[in-house]
Scaffold this motif. Structure first.
Motif, PDB file in Angstrom:
ATOM      1  N   PHE A 156       0.838  -1.227   0.305  1.00  0.00           N
ATOM      2  CA  PHE A 156       0.021   0.246  -0.178  1.00  0.00           C
ATOM      3  C   PHE A 156       1.133   1.405   0.003  1.00  0.00           C
ATOM      4  CE2 PHE A 156      -2.284  -3.758   1.905  1.00  0.00           C
ATOM      5  CZ  PHE A 156      -3.083  -3.274   1.343  1.00  0.00           C
ATOM      6  N   GLY A 161      -3.000   4.713   0.572  1.00  0.00           N
ATOM      7  CA  GLY A 161      -2.413   3.044   0.638  1.00  0.00           C
ATOM      8  C   GLY A 161      -3.232   2.718   2.173  1.00  0.00           C
ATOM      9  N   GLU A 164      -6.371   3.035   3.503  1.00  0.00           N
ATOM     10  CA  GLU A 164      -7.268   1.409   2.526  1.00  0.00           C
ATOM     11  C   GLU A 164      -6.474   0.290   3.725  1.00  0.00           C
ATOM     12  OE1 GLU A 164      -6.474  -1.973  -1.017  1.00  0.00           O
ATOM     13  OE2 GLU A 164      -6.027   0.294  -1.287  1.00  0.00           O
ATOM     14  N   ALA A 165      -5.134   0.546   4.350  1.00  0.00           N
ATOM     15  CA  ALA A 165      -4.617  -0.874   4.714  1.00  0.00           C
ATOM     16  C   ALA A 165      -5.527  -0.741   6.781  1.00  0.00           C
ATOM     17  CB  ALA A 165      -3.423  -1.004   5.511  1.00  0.00           C
TER      18      ALA A 165
END
Length: 640
Positions: A156, A161, A164-165
């Protein structure tokens, strides 16, 4: 707590700050007073309460504890003035990590703009909740999934990213309540890319079906911030990950029933709930460890009704309490009627059958000796003896070491001094020439053989005669007995706060001697030992040992840096580093030698671990481990 039915151990929990990196002399002040009362015959005596020995009193103008004037802890422990730039950096990194935790617990604030304040250009990370998790436990109570190999799940990048993680990490917490995030940095080093930190991470909350916990180890590479700017993360990598979910409707495997059981007694609100901070300013105890609130307790059936009762030790001037359990689960205090509301500074207690008459007698370690009282089976204890031991008593254990059918008593001694503020009193570091990892100037332990007969009660000090008197002065806190070599008799492990632990093999024979085999058995742990417990955790037929010690994030950070004790030998550095590592699990190999499995078993990080016990919580035949831990009980955020 019993081991194979023939030994019992008791000790009080206590807390104290051990300055791993600062040699600081600490003086503790106070006084101790013994109040005279009527003996069992109804006549007054001059030996103190209940016939217990009397210690001279000291008059002071008021009940306040004097505090030495001088620099504050923050002034003394200032890494920016001591050349520890890595510690200064750690403080800044912790603020950033806590900001990240705040975003995790407030999903409505989790966006690229907020996350962007934490990362450097080019940031990347792997999955914070790896995909390759393997189920390691699944029963009616718990499910545990653990990272099975190197983390998978792709890379990510940037703020988007990381968002999102983080959302994938919190996915198992739908509509969760009481979300909590914690992080502890325990390694820090300068690397070409900036600064590297390793930290333990935990995230937990309550869900509709129970509770969920995630525990992981993170490696973070940081870009140093410009002047006045915080550091920012260049990368984040998950090294270890474990996820545990409970299937209890309320999310907890255990419920706190203290108030429902004891709340009906006046002493609960008038004494217990006030806490030690209240009593610190009123206590008359001059014992050096009084300020750490170290009294213990004992559980046993004193009246033979099949229900466990509770005996609670207290500090000097506060009466010990006996709570007798009722059929509805509540408990009624009956200390006075049973004759055990003693006012002496009490450290620990045992409820055991010393005279083999099928009822529980009482043993209490007090400041100055050991009180032994007989249960008459009719609702009262009668004082039989006060055994002379090291003044600064700690934990007690009962065992039939000589296999004569009677339980004998072992007493742990901590400090030598009788007077607080003397050269040898207080924390170990307050005495000249003190060596924290190899101290030999503590109090002496004692073994008393039970010689109760029809002629009366009698205990004989056999410490020296049995070989336990040699090199017996290492600030002992707890001891536990078990038959480690399966030869039919009980062997002894002693956990020492300062100095190396003892391990004695019981060599029954004409002289009935104990032999110190600590070095040969490779169990010479030296890490502020607080407690020890035996259990066959791997079910191979040989008893293993768990020693609870202190785990320190600051100690782990500093003691492993090259400039720490750089003039010392490698062995010396290793011993000091060991002080911060935490708990020790010793696997019995069956050949007289133990193997340290602490890291492999994942039990080192037990925080500041005061006590431990092997218990099969879920009745699956495997012994689980419970470790009591903690020190600060307020909102203090200082790094211990």
């Amino acid at each position: 707590m019993a081991n194979k039915g023939n030994s019992t151990t008791s000790h009080g929990g206590r807390g104290r700050i051990v300055a791993l990196l600062i040699a600081l002399g600490l003086g503790v002040y106070g006084v101790s007073q013994w109040s005279p009362s009527e003996s069992s015959s109804g006549k007054r005596n001059d030996q103190g309460d209940g016939g217990l020995p009397k210690i001279p009193t000291v008059d002071i103008p008021d009940a306040r504890i004097p505090v030495k004037e001088g620099a504050s802890w923050k002034e003394i422990d200032d890494p920016s003035k001591d050349g520890w730039d890595t510690e200064v950096f750690t403080g800044k990194a912790m603020k950033q990590l806590k900001e990240l935790g705040g975003l995790l617990t407030s999903s409505d604030e989790l966006d690229e703009a907020s996350v962007g304040e934490l990362i450097a250009p080019g940031f990347e990370c792997g999955a914070l909740r790896p995909e390759n998790l393997a189920m390691v436990l699944d029963d009616q109570h718990l499910r545990v999934d653990r990272l099975s190999s190197e983390p998978e799940g792709g890379t990510f990048q940037g703020a988007g990213g990381l968002v999102e993680a983080m959302r994938a990490l919190t996915e198992p917490f739908p509509k969760a309540e009481n979300l909590s995030f914690e992080v502890k940095v325990f390694r820090v080093s300068v690397v070409p890319e900036g600064v590297s930190t390793r930290q333990y991470f935990s995230f937990s909350g309550r869900t509709d079906t129970g509770s969920m916990e995630q525990h992981a180890t993170w490696d973070v590479i940081w870009a140093r911030g410009a002047a006045g700017e915080p550091p920012r993360m260049r990368s984040l990598r998950v090294v270890e990950f474990e996820e545990t979910s409970s299937r209890q409707a309320n999310g907890a495997l255990f419920s706190d029933c203290t108030e429902s059981a004891l709340g009906g007694n006046s002493g609960y609100a008038e004494q217990f709930l006030l806490g030690m901070n209240h009593w610190f300013q009123r206590t008359q105890d001059r014992s050096p460890l009084e300020l750490f609130g170290n009294p213990g307790l004992a559980v046993g059936d004193v009246n033979g009704d099949g229900l466990d009762d509770l005996y609670v030790c207290q500090e000097s001037g506060l009466p010990n309490r006996l709570f007798v359990q009722n059929a509805d689960g509540t408990a009624t205090e009956q200390s006075s009627s049973w004759g055990v509301d003693w006012l002496q500074s009490s450290r620990s207690a045992l409820l055991v059958d010393l005279d083999n008459d099928a009822d529980q007698d009482l043993v209490v370690a007090i400041h100055g000796g050991v009180v032994v009282a007989e249960n008459d089976g009719a609702g009262r204890f009668h004082l039989k003896e006060v055994l002379t031991s090291t003044v600064d008593t700690m934990s007690l254990s009962a065992v039939d070491y000589d296999l004569d059918g009677r339980l004998d008593l072992f007493v742990c001694g901590y400090n030598q001094s009788r007077v607080a503020g003397s050269e040898s009193s207080g924390l170990g570091g307050s005495s000249a020439g003190f060596v924290v990892h190899d101290a030999n100037n503590g109090g002496n332990n004692s073994l008393f053989r039970n010689e109760i007969s029809e002629d009366g009660w009698k205990f004989v000090d056999v410490t020296a005669a049995t070989g336990l008197g040699e090199s017996n002065s290492r600030w002992s806190l707890a001891a536990a007995w078990d038959d480690f070599d399966n030869d039919g008799d009980q062997d002894l492990y002693v956990a020492n706060d300062y100095g190396r632990d003892y391990f004695y093999r019981n060599d029954l024979g004409a002289e009935r001697k104990f032999v110190d085999i600590s070095e040969d058995a490779r169990v010479e742990d030296s890490a502020n030992g607080m407690s020890v417990t035996w259990g066959d955790y791997d079910r191979d037929g040989w008893m293993d040992a768990l020693v609870s010690n202190m785990w320190s994030s600051a100690g782990n950070r500093i003691a492993f840096q090259s400039k720490f004790l750089k003039e010392s030998t490698a062995e010396h550095r290793s011993r000091i580093q060991r002080l911060a590592r935490g708990n020790t699990l010793l696997k019995n190999q069956g050949n007289g030698v133990f193997l340290d499995q602490s890291d492999l078993a994942g039990i080192e990080m037990g925080r500041w671990a005061w006590g431990s016990q092997f218990v099969d919580f879920n009745n699956d035949g495997w012994e689980d481990l419970v470790v009591s831990n903690g020190y600060i009980t307020t909102d203090d955020t200082g790094d211990l």
